[in-house]
Design an enzyme around this catalytic site. Sequence first.
Site, PDB file in Angstrom:
ATOM      1  CB  SER A  67      52.850  84.578  85.381  1.00 15.57           C
ATOM      2  OG  SER A  67      51.701  84.881  86.127  1.00 15.57           O
TER       3      SER A  67
ATOM      4  NE  ARG B  62      41.633  63.925  40.448  1.00 16.63           N
ATOM      5  CZ  ARG B  62      41.590  64.421  39.212  1.00 16.63           C
ATOM      6  NH1 ARG B  62      40.868  65.500  38.973  1.00 16.63           N
ATOM      7  NH2 ARG B  62      42.265  63.861  38.230  1.00 16.63           N
TER       8      ARG B  62
END
Lengths: 436, 436, 436, 436
Positions: free
Chosen positions: A272, A311
């Site tokens: 931490s 497409r």
Amino acid sequence: MAVRLIECLTTDAEFSDLFSDESVLDAMLRFEAGLAWAQARLGMIPARAAEAIAEAAARGGFDTAAMAREARDSATVVIPLVKQLTARVEQTDRESAGFVHFGATSQDVIDTALVLLLRRARGMMAAHHDRLVSRLRQLSDEHRGTVMLARTMLQPAPPITFGYKAAAWFAGCNRGWGRVAGRLDEAIVLQFGGASGTLAAYGDAGLALASQLAAQLELPLPAAPWHAYRDGLAAMVAACGVYTGTLAKVARDISLLMQPEIGELSEKGGDSSAMPNKRNPAGCALVLAAATRVPALVAAFLNGMAQENERAAGGWQAEWATVSQIVQATGSAVSTLSQVISGLSVDAARMRSNLEATRGSVFAEKASMLLARKLGRSRAQAIVAEVLAESDLREGLAANADAAELLMPEEIANIDSAEDYLGSAETFRRRLLGED
Amino acid sequence: MAVRLIECLTTDAEFSDLFSDESVLDAMLRFEAGLAWAQARLGMIPARAAEAIAEAAARGGFDTAAMAREARDSATVVIPLVKQLTARVEQTDRESAGFVHFGATSQDVIDTALVLLLRRARGMMAAHHDRLVSRLRQLSDEHRGTVMLARTMLQPAPPITFGYKAAAWFAGCNRGWGRVAGRLDEAIVLQFGGASGTLAAYGDAGLALASQLAAQLELPLPAAPWHAYRDGLAAMVAACGVYTGTLAKVARDISLLMQPEIGELSEKGGDSSAMPNKRNPAGCALVLAAATRVPALVAAFLNGMAQENERAAGGWQAEWATVSQIVQATGSAVSTLSQVISGLSVDAARMRSNLEATRGSVFAEKASMLLARKLGRSRAQAIVAEVLAESDLREGLAANADAAELLMPEEIANIDSAEDYLGSAETFRRRLLGED
Amino acid sequence: MAVRLIECLTTDAEFSDLFSDESVLDAMLRFEAGLAWAQARLGMIPARAAEAIAEAAARGGFDTAAMAREARDSATVVIPLVKQLTARVEQTDRESAGFVHFGATSQDVIDTALVLLLRRARGMMAAHHDRLVSRLRQLSDEHRGTVMLARTMLQPAPPITFGYKAAAWFAGCNRGWGRVAGRLDEAIVLQFGGASGTLAAYGDAGLALASQLAAQLELPLPAAPWHAYRDGLAAMVAACGVYTGTLAKVARDISLLMQPEIGELSEKGGDSSAMPNKRNPAGCALVLAAATRVPALVAAFLNGMAQENERAAGGWQAEWATVSQIVQATGSAVSTLSQVISGLSVDAARMRSNLEATRGSVFAEKASMLLARKLGRSRAQAIVAEVLAESDLREGLAANADAAELLMPEEIANIDSAEDYLGSAETFRRRLLGED
Amino acid sequence: MAVRLIECLTTDAEFSDLFSDESVLDAMLRFEAGLAWAQARLGMIPARAAEAIAEAAARGGFDTAAMAREARDSATVVIPLVKQLTARVEQTDRESAGFVHFGATSQDVIDTALVLLLRRARGMMAAHHDRLVSRLRQLSDEHRGTVMLARTMLQPAPPITFGYKAAAWFAGCNRGWGRVAGRLDEAIVLQFGGASGTLAAYGDAGLALASQLAAQLELPLPAAPWHAYRDGLAAMVAACGVYTGTLAKVARDISLLMQPEIGELSEKGGDSSAMPNKRNPAGCALVLAAATRVPALVAAFLNGMAQENERAAGGWQAEWATVSQIVQATGSAVSTLSQVISGLSVDAARMRSNLEATRGSVFAEKASMLLARKLGRSRAQAIVAEVLAESDLREGLAANADAAELLMPEEIANIDSAEDYLGSAETFRRRLLGED
């Protein structure tokens, strides 16, 4: 290409590299060179052209920044790629330049490149997965006799063994990877169809060329081009979503059992910045972070599937980024979880003491069922509830007139013996490990 | 830092740069330097320490690759950042090194850095948005009289004007950006709470320091730290999702109206790698691609909101990547749509001829309503349907005995006059532009 | 209409009823009747027709099952609705039947009906929200002095007060509801545009009719119809997503703090079918279940926003179900959380003892900072880490030569006093409650 | 139980019925009765108790509304279910009442009931799927020679055949259903584990009882209970997401080709409430609506997968609604698409005329490649572009000096022959149908 800071908790160096410019460019150039060789082999273009193209592709020095920039003009990176490759062929062999990308379409390159990258991803993920499950199997075996509380809805429940829990993790991860690997194997196929998916530019020779190209790239040849059919990739990314979900389930379990108030498991964890001696479930947090993102990314892929005719205008163009982020998240999650499990500490004594701290209440079901044989369930449950409201289950039952009369002394003595109330835990454990 | 190939259709150079390592690092260092200055100003640390820290932060040469790599150990990039910054301060002033990141927590740095980046994003997006809507207003004004088919469920419907359509685009985009800007303004606030959100390390002086730091960074000070409360950011990314949805609506309209069979609009578009003279709706495809991804990324953010107690294990760690991808997708989408609109061609003649090609069928409602005055709706609709089955509406009505009797000759003559059937289109157009 | 079993954990009777057939039908009929009245008022149709339509609408006996079934033929429920309504008008007044739904389009009915339902939802949710936050404020005030551990990444951190935590819940919920209410207020507007959004069927009188209809239904009139512009609704459902995320954050906190190993909070909870005396965080689980679904449902809404031209084919048709599920999930979540909070037990003694059980380790930061004044941070942190590795912080410091020399006796004595290390907790608490 | 109005476009009567209260209750009661029979068979409870329980379960008259309401108290519908069932057994046989739900846990009932419903869903979906693909195969065969434009990015591209397109639809749907069916087969397994997944209440006989129960319900027995492992269901719903994506792809194609300006396909379609003779792609819209929701619902399921320890608090409780909505959306989508395809009209003449209307421009690639043999690609492309800017391709090439010299007269004459430029379309078509 290093991991970007902004992404540092959602990918790692290994999987980020897979999608680096160098790697992506290489995959696209392998298509272009492979196509040229395949065409040369079938006499469609001069061998010399194939050589020139392959050499230009290998020579390096492409300007990927320009490629990325210009890609936005046409919504495809292949236009600038072909332009650069053609220019490089022209430098050495002007006549061969016209054979670059001959008869192919952008999507042939882009999809095949992605597939080549996925083939590499498969190996990378498999290695991490193997380490993960091999360690899980070991943990399960070591702890086949280590009793602990089950916890349902975050509340204590009758005991299990940690070996059983680890075996369930093992089997869940294994099923998850099995699906990813299976779907990858199905999705890793050549894309090659030309402008309309008919390979018309090659006349009658399209299929022969496709076979040759597939062989060249060592990719299976699908039944037909799949420009607008994304189900293979979709199934693969969805499998990543399911796998990541299971990895996160393991991480969630560990992060919960690592709460100091429980303290049964701990990963090596992380520092931490504010508290010098705090240990955070840092690895678990990374896995859970992956699972926070991947389900949605899977949806992003599925969202794009209704692709227009031959497409798409939009759905397909979103895919590269989405697939790469899913693979990076999944790959780095399995890599991280594998490290978490490798460094996992198991505190069997704490497991035992947490169990004992419930003062027998998790054996209420057992006591009720023993009493119910004679008293019926509702009366039995009432007695047990009454006893537990006052005291420890074992002591309470011994002191309760009804219970003392109906139960045998050994039954009362063993009422809170975890070992006596594991049911089929060991059988299930072995079945989950594939041993039965 | 260039756009990566793998992401080249989902971000652009401008927005990718915003989240480059250089930019992200700079934002984090601004927090650390700002904190030191604020502390010095309040006499919490020596002025000399603030100077040394600010100088070390400005000196450059940080190893961001190492930072990204080490971040995974602790699930926070701030541990290695502080380590590197401390080491650099030590090089010039050993005693000041202990004052780096004094009393802050990782998340203070990371969230505030994100907020600083969002402040820059706001300006960048606003500029593109302004260009977009200013051109839309122009288009709307120019084409207030240009009639065209409405199309509902992809089928022709009674006419509108292109000016009205453009005004609806304008207003939709404007509302969208208004929400993004509003939510950004709410989200762009300092994060500063220390280990537990109490600023306990500063005793009674926490709030004073927070105010000083906010002033230093020119950020508003929120009511309290928001480590585990992500609603401000969530509302902001959700607003991006809504805005992108509207941008995509415009792009979808254009891509549909650019189909050669319709041919009413066209963007400058992009090349095809296979077909030399094809124009693709490339810009629209990029915007639609963004909208394929953003809704899911918004969900990814929301997924992470149920954050555990005072700091999350997982949900928060996923955020940086998610927010940056949403901002990049949204920002590049508005930039692209702005270009599409700037280069948009409008074919008013084609709009007219497509309308005429319906042979009056889109005026069926009008004809039915006129006939219904006398005949009732169902009989009226039956006549119109009968007429349209055979011929052009106007000619058919003229030839129909019932119709000829019930309608006035001018009514029949004007039955398919688009200009006569625009209803409140112009009124709505002006209201949408804010002119009424 | 009762809650279905299959949905019983994701909605409740109150919010399910809001979307019952009766309620939905009523909302649609209010549109049709309101339209007729508005038209009669403007002289567009005979007053008698409006009466007949309103009477038929009010008469009851519609076949909603048939409506739902036939809706699929046209992808709109309004076709069968109008058919049934027309038939019912014909029963009493044949001539008026032709005036049903005169000049309107399906989507006018459907969107306006949804808006009318949302207006009711607003009041229902507001009532639950008010109860929720009023109790949270009370809890916060009661526990302004109740110290407890903060927990970050599921690990203990320096203390906070439960009053501060409850105030953060309060403020988060309040911000969340504020956004929902604000977005509802913006979204609750009339939809009325006719076939193409021009109200052409009404000639020049469209806007006047729209105003009249809006007045009739007591709905604001928007700038223009919004058939293909869903941003208002999108922003509203997104706000529900953000609000639910915060509700779930509260539920997650409670479910974690209700683990018996922590035992600081408990909701009244639910029974277990297997264990007679187990208490489950049942209410929290329901809130968390809502938040598991809502983010994705928000994405489902956003996914549909790129609607084609003047009316969508697909995206819009998905909305009714999605919006209703989001409102039901959000509404039942706030209702449930309000009940959870009303019945919440707070165990202040357990909060204290959990804090003490850390043996001072959560004050490591404090100790380090005190020592760092003299020793520099790294040496200070080393001493603290060393001390904590062996013993309780206070005792360890007292026994440590360096510490004993550098710290004052009171500093050591108070090193683990929670009350002395709350920083600005109370200030922040009051600010969050809007009291400062 | 009829479809609710609010959901009428997202489910249909058939799939809604599957999840009606009657159906869900029946599935749960089958578990309870099956359990009793299995226990009786193994001598764990008296045969008479099993009879009484089965009889009470069959007798009808349960109050599902109360069940749904009370479910929220415990976050499980099984508590009130068992209460009601027990009460009904007591009515006929007080002593047997204590054997209801003996040793099972809520989740055993709920998950197994869901699995039983999924088994029915499998058959229902399979029937629709079979109709769909059988008609698609027919269409493909009928139209193997019907040429049409390919369309990429919504722009014309070189020709394909409609037979090829239909074969791609066929194969895509088939792959999609294959995955759903496969994942259903894997997910349809018994859930039976008791309170902690060990079947401890049955001592050593747990596995034997599980086998017996599995046999009773004709369900496969998994390796172990899967209370907190949702990957099997997750993979199943994800497969639904992929399948729906492909169904929507087909629907999108049809809705686009049904635009009157294109007019190549049309579904029977639906009415418009405002325009008497309009045909809307209503069926396609419903399928597209399903695909707007399902991806997100899949994400909702995946979001819940990180389930806590042995039973989740939140993630699991969200599942029933999510799974049922996915199955309803997918099932009604395949049913609808099957109807759309059954009634599909194909306008081959319009396909041909749309192709001709491109004036040869879609053969630009072909012309370029022919010219490129002699001139190199860039010169060839320049000539073609030049020709197309002025005129029809064939006429233009004939009139162009370079072209006329380099190409043979037949090459020019056939330059725009669609039949001559289909490449491997027919080969691919047959491969997609599984005929090669």
